[in-house]
Scaffold this active site. Structure first.
Site, PDB file in Angstrom:
ATOM      1  N   CYS A   1       0.307   5.073   6.817  1.00  0.00           N
ATOM      2  CA  CYS A   1      -0.360   4.740   8.341  1.00  0.00           C
ATOM      3  C   CYS A   1       1.096   4.067   8.974  1.00  0.00           C
ATOM      4  O   CYS A   1       1.310   2.901   8.857  1.00  0.00           O
ATOM      5  CB  CYS A   1      -1.311   4.020   7.936  1.00  0.00           C
TER       6      CYS A   1
ATOM      7  N   CYS B   1     -16.279  -9.483   5.957  1.00  0.00           N
ATOM      8  CA  CYS B   1     -15.714  -8.301   5.568  1.00  0.00           C
ATOM      9  C   CYS B   1     -14.467  -8.280   4.851  1.00  0.00           C
ATOM     10  O   CYS B   1     -13.590  -8.964   5.284  1.00  0.00           O
ATOM     11  CB  CYS B   1     -15.173  -7.353   6.822  1.00  0.00           C
TER      12      CYS B   1
ATOM     13  N   CYS C   1     -19.488  -6.438   4.258  1.00  0.00           N
ATOM     14  CA  CYS C   1     -18.779  -5.414   4.589  1.00  0.00           C
ATOM     15  C   CYS C   1     -17.461  -5.370   3.683  1.00  0.00           C
ATOM     16  O   CYS C   1     -17.019  -6.288   3.467  1.00  0.00           O
ATOM     17  CB  CYS C   1     -18.330  -5.181   6.075  1.00  0.00           C
TER      18      CYS C   1
ATOM     19  N   CYS D   1       0.637  -1.211   0.013  1.00  0.00           N
ATOM     20  CA  CYS D   1       0.007   0.060  -0.029  1.00  0.00           C
ATOM     21  C   CYS D   1       0.901   1.288  -0.064  1.00  0.00           C
ATOM     22  O   CYS D   1       1.936   1.315   0.702  1.00  0.00           O
ATOM     23  CB  CYS D   1      -0.962  -0.077   1.192  1.00  0.00           C
TER      24      CYS D   1
ATOM     25  N   CYS E   1     -19.536   1.657   9.262  1.00  0.00           N
ATOM     26  CA  CYS E   1     -18.836   0.826  10.253  1.00  0.00           C
ATOM     27  C   CYS E   1     -17.393   1.836  10.237  1.00  0.00           C
ATOM     28  O   CYS E   1     -16.581   2.071   9.448  1.00  0.00           O
ATOM     29  CB  CYS E   1     -18.036  -0.374   9.656  1.00  0.00           C
TER      30      CYS E   1
ATOM     31  N   CYS F   1       0.453   0.440  10.381  1.00  0.00           N
ATOM     32  CA  CYS F   1       0.001  -0.655   9.396  1.00  0.00           C
ATOM     33  C   CYS F   1       1.134  -1.355   8.935  1.00  0.00           C
ATOM     34  O   CYS F   1       2.224  -0.814   8.218  1.00  0.00           O
ATOM     35  CB  CYS F   1      -0.968  -0.199   8.335  1.00  0.00           C
TER      36      CYS F   1
ATOM     37  N   ARG G   1     -17.369  -2.782  18.522  1.00  0.00           N
ATOM     38  CA  ARG G   1     -16.725  -4.156  18.117  1.00  0.00           C
ATOM     39  C   ARG G   1     -15.177  -4.031  19.188  1.00  0.00           C
ATOM     40  O   ARG G   1     -14.577  -3.239  18.715  1.00  0.00           O
ATOM     41  CB  ARG G   1     -16.425  -4.196  16.707  1.00  0.00           C
TER      42      ARG G   1
HETATM   43  N1  SAM Z   1      -6.699   0.561   3.220  1.00  0.00           N
HETATM   44  C1  SAM Z   1      -7.794   0.620   3.863  1.00  0.00           C
HETATM   45  C2  SAM Z   1      -8.113   2.001   4.777  1.00  0.00           C
HETATM   46  O1  SAM Z   1      -6.953   2.123   5.368  1.00  0.00           O
HETATM   47  O2  SAM Z   1      -9.039   2.213   5.096  1.00  0.00           O
HETATM   48  C3  SAM Z   1      -8.601  -0.579   4.449  1.00  0.00           C
HETATM   49  C4  SAM Z   1      -7.807  -1.686   5.217  1.00  0.00           C
HETATM   50  S1  SAM Z   1      -7.003  -0.726   6.710  1.00  0.00           S
HETATM   51  C5  SAM Z   1      -5.839  -2.084   6.977  1.00  0.00           C
HETATM   52  C6  SAM Z   1      -8.317  -1.016   7.985  1.00  0.00           C
HETATM   53  C7  SAM Z   1      -8.216  -0.525   9.111  1.00  0.00           C
HETATM   54  O3  SAM Z   1      -7.216  -1.557   9.886  1.00  0.00           O
HETATM   55  C8  SAM Z   1      -7.265   0.756   9.693  1.00  0.00           C
HETATM   56  O4  SAM Z   1      -8.245   1.832   9.407  1.00  0.00           O
HETATM   57  C9  SAM Z   1      -6.898   0.561  11.094  1.00  0.00           C
HETATM   58  O5  SAM Z   1      -7.804   1.302  11.674  1.00  0.00           O
HETATM   59  C10 SAM Z   1      -6.872  -1.040  11.109  1.00  0.00           C
HETATM   60  N2  SAM Z   1      -5.610  -1.496  11.519  1.00  0.00           N
HETATM   61  C11 SAM Z   1      -4.599  -1.559  10.560  1.00  0.00           C
HETATM   62  N3  SAM Z   1      -3.322  -2.099  11.153  1.00  0.00           N
HETATM   63  C12 SAM Z   1      -3.429  -1.967  12.403  1.00  0.00           C
HETATM   64  C13 SAM Z   1      -2.965  -2.568  13.637  1.00  0.00           C
HETATM   65  N4  SAM Z   1      -1.558  -2.759  13.249  1.00  0.00           N
HETATM   66  N5  SAM Z   1      -3.567  -2.488  14.579  1.00  0.00           N
HETATM   67  C14 SAM Z   1      -4.642  -2.176  14.802  1.00  0.00           C
HETATM   68  N6  SAM Z   1      -5.560  -1.653  13.812  1.00  0.00           N
HETATM   69  C15 SAM Z   1      -4.962  -1.673  12.607  1.00  0.00           C
HETATM   70  C1  DTB Z   2     -10.809  -2.560  11.817  1.00  0.00           C
HETATM   71  O1  DTB Z   2     -11.361  -1.483  12.314  1.00  0.00           O
HETATM   72  N1  DTB Z   2     -10.094  -3.516  12.065  1.00  0.00           N
HETATM   73  C2  DTB Z   2      -9.820  -4.517  11.116  1.00  0.00           C
HETATM   74  C3  DTB Z   2     -10.889  -4.233  10.032  1.00  0.00           C
HETATM   75  N2  DTB Z   2     -11.414  -2.822  10.624  1.00  0.00           N
HETATM   76  C4  DTB Z   2     -10.541  -3.993   8.793  1.00  0.00           C
HETATM   77  C5  DTB Z   2      -8.566  -4.737  10.544  1.00  0.00           C
HETATM   78  C6  DTB Z   2      -7.378  -4.777  11.826  1.00  0.00           C
HETATM   79  C7  DTB Z   2      -6.197  -5.091  11.300  1.00  0.00           C
HETATM   80  C8  DTB Z   2      -5.182  -5.377  12.294  1.00  0.00           C
HETATM   81  C9  DTB Z   2      -3.745  -5.552  11.665  1.00  0.00           C
HETATM   82  C10 DTB Z   2      -3.579  -6.719  10.580  1.00  0.00           C
HETATM   83  O2  DTB Z   2      -4.298  -7.711  10.540  1.00  0.00           O
HETATM   84  O3  DTB Z   2      -3.100  -6.437   9.368  1.00  0.00           O
HETATM   85 FE1  SF4 Z   3      -2.745   1.467   3.421  1.00  0.00          FE
HETATM   86 FE2  SF4 Z   3      -2.603   0.188   5.681  1.00  0.00          FE
HETATM   87 FE3  SF4 Z   3      -2.974   2.673   5.494  1.00  0.00          FE
HETATM   88 FE4  SF4 Z   3      -4.915   0.988   4.795  1.00  0.00          FE
HETATM   89  S1  SF4 Z   3      -4.185   1.321   6.879  1.00  0.00           S
HETATM   90  S2  SF4 Z   3      -4.443   2.645   3.664  1.00  0.00           S
HETATM   91  S3  SF4 Z   3      -3.736  -0.762   3.912  1.00  0.00           S
HETATM   92  S4  SF4 Z   3      -1.374   1.595   4.867  1.00  0.00           S
END
Ligand code: SAM
Ligand code: DTB
Ligand code: SF4
Length: 329
Positions: free
Chosen positions: A73, A113, A144, A69, A204, A76, A276
């Site tokens: 973030c 989802c 979702c 990606c 959500c 992430c 959740r």
């Molecule tokens: N790329 C899209 C976005 O950012 O909206 C969708 C997928 S993104 C991985 C969805 C959500 O996962 C993020 O908004 C964040 O709240 C959660 N998330 C990602 N990495 C995480 C982590 N290491 N710990 C907890 N939540 C995480």
């Molecule tokens: C949300 O709030 N948490 C989920 C879902 N929406 C997409 C994702 C959590 C991701 C945690 C890190 C991972 O597994 O990559």
């Molecule tokens: Fe990309 Fe992760 Fe940020 Fe979603 S949360 S936009 S997957 S870097």
């Protein structure tokens, strides 16, 4: 402190906080600062006025496009900028998604989802995701998707394919957003949330705690969610999964009771939303999860993977549900 007595002022968009917030950050901070027992009692009162206690909704996640990606973030593991060992995977074929959805249904999930590591979907990708949504919906599951920022018309296309919910988190307090994400601003999030709401999809939207934010900033995040013109139907509260290689790998672990307080504050300020208990359950004891349910959490991610990190196995959750007399809905 009276909940929800402030009239919502008219405003231009539906996701941006109202001019006179239903809940100010200061009011939510005052909730956080209540004695723990009083906060839990308030949360239980609100929870029992709106929901059957012990009834827990279960959503299963599938990463339909993983890693690579372009966004930055800091939490992430899927950002291309960090060396986290995540193996990138292009958009999965429809059959793989359907097989995973069927397995989730067989295991007892009510919602499926689909998550993609995109800044936002390209139109040709969205067409494919719409087909996935149509097929998953056809299995009798709620659907979702979380695909990043949407362009005009894309929310409607997903709705028409049978999408029930779109997940798009504000992730943190507006004033802390710039410390966590540099490649977009919180207004970009509000913009997509508005598109989702206007298309008539369920929203959500939640965030992450344990990213080094202050308690006042946790309160600010909850106040922002609770003060949306229509609060999100589903509010995921994630405890940071600190993944090696990400900038937040070394973040200090949040006091578990502070996490429980965050859940309670979400419950009190968004009485009719599903709250959740999201990422981070693998590291939580059964006792901590029980406190989260007592604080008003009534939904979980279910299945052994979140997107790229682990989640409790179905057997462990089955035991937890049995020990606490929880009922899946
Ligand atoms: N790329 C899209 C976005 O950012 O909206 C969708 C997928 S993104 C991985 C969805 C959500 O996962 C993020 O908004 C964040 O709240 C959660 N998330 C990602 N990495 C995480 C982590 N290491 N710990 C907890 N939540 C995480
Ligand atoms: C949300 O709030 N948490 C989920 C879902 N929406 C997409 C994702 C959590 C991701 C945690 C890190 C991972 O597994 O990559
Ligand atoms: Fe990309 Fe992760 Fe940020 Fe979603 S949360 S936009 S997957 S870097």
């Amino acid at each position: 402190m009276e909940a929800q007595t402030i009239r919502i002022a008219p405003r231009a968009t539906s996701a941006t906080p109202v001019t006179a917030p239903r809940w100010s950050a200061e009011q939510v901070l005052a909730l956080f600062e209540l004695p723990f027992m009083d906060l839990m009692f308030r949360a239980q009162e609100v929870h029992r006025a709106h929901f059957e206690p012990g009834a827990i909704q279960r959503s299963t996640l599938l990463s339909i496009k993983t890693g690579g990606c372009p966004e930055d973030c800091h939490y992430c593991p899927q950002s291309v900028r960090y060396d986290t060992g995540v193996t990138s995977q292009d958009l999965l074929p429809l059959d793989d998604v359907l097989a995973a959805a069927q397995a989730a249904k067989d295991a007892g999930a009510s919602r499926f989802c689909m998550g993609a590591a995109w800044r936002g979907p390209k139109q040709r990708d969205l067409d494919k995701v719409a087909e996935m949504v149509r097929a998953v919906k056809g299995l009798g599951l709620q659907t979702c998707a979380t695909l990043g920022m949407l362009k005009d018309g894309q929310a409607e296309q997903l709705r028409d394919a049978g999408l029930d919910y779109y997940n798009h988190n504000i992730d943190t307090a507006p004033e802390y957003y710039g410390d966590i994400i540099g490649t977009r601003g919180i207004d970009d999030r509000y913009d997509t949330l508005d598109k989702v709401r206007q298309a008539g999809l369920n929203v959500c939207c939640g965030g992450i705690v344990g990213m080094g934010e202050t308690r006042a900033q946790r309160a600010g995040m909850i106040a922002t969610l609770a003060s949306m013109e229509t609060p999100p139907e589903s509010v995921p509260i994630n405890n940071l999964v600190a993944v090696p290689g990400t900038p937040l790998a070394g973040a200090e672990t949040l006091d578990p009771f502070e996490f429980v307080r965050t859940i309670a504050c979400a419950r009190i300020t968004m009485p009719t939303s599903y709250v959740r208990l999201s990422a981070g359950r693998t590291e939580m004891s059964d006792e901590m999860q029980a406190l989260c349910f007592l604080a008003g959490a009534n939904s979980i991610f279910y299945g052994e993977l979140l997107l790229t990190t682990g989640n409790p196995e179905a057997g462990r959750d089955a035991q937890l549900f049995a020990r606490l007399n929880l009922k899946a809905v």
